[in-house]
Design an enzyme around this catalytic site. Sequence first.
Site, PDB file in Angstrom:
ATOM      1  N   LYS B  72      30.895   1.648 -41.880  1.00 63.33           N
ATOM      2  CA  LYS B  72      31.811   0.505 -41.833  1.00 63.33           C
ATOM      3  C   LYS B  72      32.940   0.720 -42.841  1.00 63.33           C
ATOM      4  O   LYS B  72      32.709   1.270 -43.928  1.00 63.33           O
ATOM      5  CB  LYS B  72      31.021  -0.772 -42.157  1.00 63.33           C
ATOM      6  CG  LYS B  72      31.789  -2.073 -41.923  1.00 63.33           C
ATOM      7  CD  LYS B  72      30.884  -3.279 -42.194  1.00 63.33           C
ATOM      8  CE  LYS B  72      31.598  -4.587 -42.002  1.00 63.33           C
ATOM      9  NZ  LYS B  72      30.740  -5.759 -42.256  1.00 63.33           N
ATOM     10  N   SER B 147      30.757  -9.240 -38.598  1.00 69.00           N
ATOM     11  CA  SER B 147      31.942  -8.451 -38.854  1.00 69.00           C
ATOM     12  C   SER B 147      31.768  -6.960 -38.584  1.00 69.00           C
ATOM     13  O   SER B 147      32.745  -6.250 -38.379  1.00 69.00           O
ATOM     14  CB  SER B 147      32.403  -8.655 -40.291  1.00 69.00           C
ATOM     15  OG  SER B 147      31.425  -8.184 -41.189  1.00 69.00           O
ATOM     16  N   SER B 171      26.447 -10.501 -40.258  1.00 72.02           N
ATOM     17  CA  SER B 171      27.392  -9.466 -39.831  1.00 72.02           C
ATOM     18  C   SER B 171      26.768  -8.167 -39.361  1.00 72.02           C
ATOM     19  O   SER B 171      27.458  -7.312 -38.813  1.00 72.02           O
ATOM     20  CB  SER B 171      28.398  -9.167 -40.944  1.00 72.02           C
ATOM     21  OG  SER B 171      29.382 -10.166 -40.973  1.00 72.02           O
TER      22      SER B 171
END
Lengths: 97, 473
Positions: B72, B147, B171
């Site tokens: 990420k 996210s 997330s």
Amino acid sequence: MTKIDNETTKSVADLIKIHIDEEQIPLYSENLNTAIDAVNTFSDLDTKDVPITSQTVGTENIMRDDIVEEGFSQEEALTNAHQTKNGYFLVRKVFND
Amino acid sequence: MIKNKKLTIKQVRKDFANKKYTPEELLADTIKTIETHDSKYHAFVSTTFDEARDALQSDEKKSLWGIPSALKDNFNWIGTKTTASSNILKNYISPYNATVTQRLLDNSACILGKTNMDAFAHGSSTESSDFFTTLNPFDDTRVAGGSSGGSATAVGLNMSVYSIGSETAGSVRGPASWCGLVGFAPTFGRISRYGVIAMGSSLDRPGVMTNSVEDVAILHKILSGQDKYDATSIQEPPQDLTNELENHKRNLKIGLPKQYFDDRIDPDVLENVLESIKLLEKQGAELVDIDLLDPKYSIAVYTVVQRSEVSSNLARIDGIRYGHFSEKNAETLLDQIALNRGEGFGHEAIQRSMTGAYTLSSGYYDAYYKKAQQVRTLIIRDFDKAFENVDVIMAPTMPTTAPKLGVTKNNPIFGELADVLTEPSALAGLPCISIPTGYDKNGLPIGTQIIGKQFDEKSVLTTAHLFEKLLNN
């Protein structure tokens, strides 16, 4: 609860040092009101004498031995800076004349 | 040749050993998949194919050697762009490694790129990424979730075998649920936050997305453990559950909180989750109806605590030491900083910072921030009480399956509302996992979450492993 007006929104923007164009202010006021209305749901819960939780792990005073370790060099610390001079960050003047 | 089915770390290692294909072939194949699909799906913010090729020269005995993966974009990795999908950091090059990144690289990780996310992880859709929205692998008219949406789609489309995400509320679990993956977040503090661009520091925890629970255990062994750079990390060595997965508890008691199974949940989701959990009952587990605080209170607590911490964490970005610098000529330093931040931050980052600053302000502090921290205590006590009678708690991960693109428009608190079923456990810092359990009538994946006691990753992963086996039979 009091509705958050545009003046309050402007002062919050000033507080967090984010420049917002004047025409954007009403939208941010509206969003701020939506968020605050949503959080007011917890006002009916009784929290008298309930302690706060600021962290969940429970550890405290985590220290390491006081031995000097190598950290960032001046050069490394400046690699993402917009402007530098003589190995320092270059900034605008801090005070108005 | 290779990408016809969902790969796992365990399977790939076996395939390498059996010379079914070489790491070079797998890597080339995966790069081709990314080049074919990612211009449409936008899982990646940037790719690191050269670094991935170089990683094949590292120690091949290490457990992640040659396994394609994705990181990420809020994890620092020396020499790569770490933007957190934000314009203000779009040119930021990491000068250091996050502890997670370091531990991956120490195990010969082969990372193909940095994945898209809601900017600064503020959201549950990736629609608030400052760059683009990541599409759902099952339906390109829907969001991947967030996210960590890029990390989910990367695994979902075989552009990586596993990926690293981070959770503040849901997330990792959320996008895993919407993309048909396993998504795991450990107890807060079990995996170091050092070098992860901070969102809510009392909530943030790195997590992983995989195609199996076994892979979660492999990664957890590598990533967990005390870190001297994170003072909130749990003071324990790495947790090795790789040989424990079969040792699930006999007479397992599973709590089903009725507040997570009511008419606010989509009927397809409800039906699938309940039917799936019954598989465990058939194996002798006892299902126990329990009462928890209504998760609606967690939306409020989470919104206040997280946005307050966001406003504090984002205050460090000034455009002077790093970040976007405005070309408009400000006279003073403070005006320059306000311009840098105003131009660089997206709408979501600004509105969250504003809410946070407001709830922390003198006069409102007691009504919001202090109150939220007190209710947080009630939520923790609530779980403690529930765990006196049950070993794990199970529930739907998300109230719905993946929504259509555009869902966040005109909904300034979409992220906090979508994550309603993951926020309570996040606020309590509990270990939890989402397991894919089926599909709704549109063929979209449904996830079921398992929540454990603080520090009890073992019950979560052993239950998940058993659950996964029953579901696959």
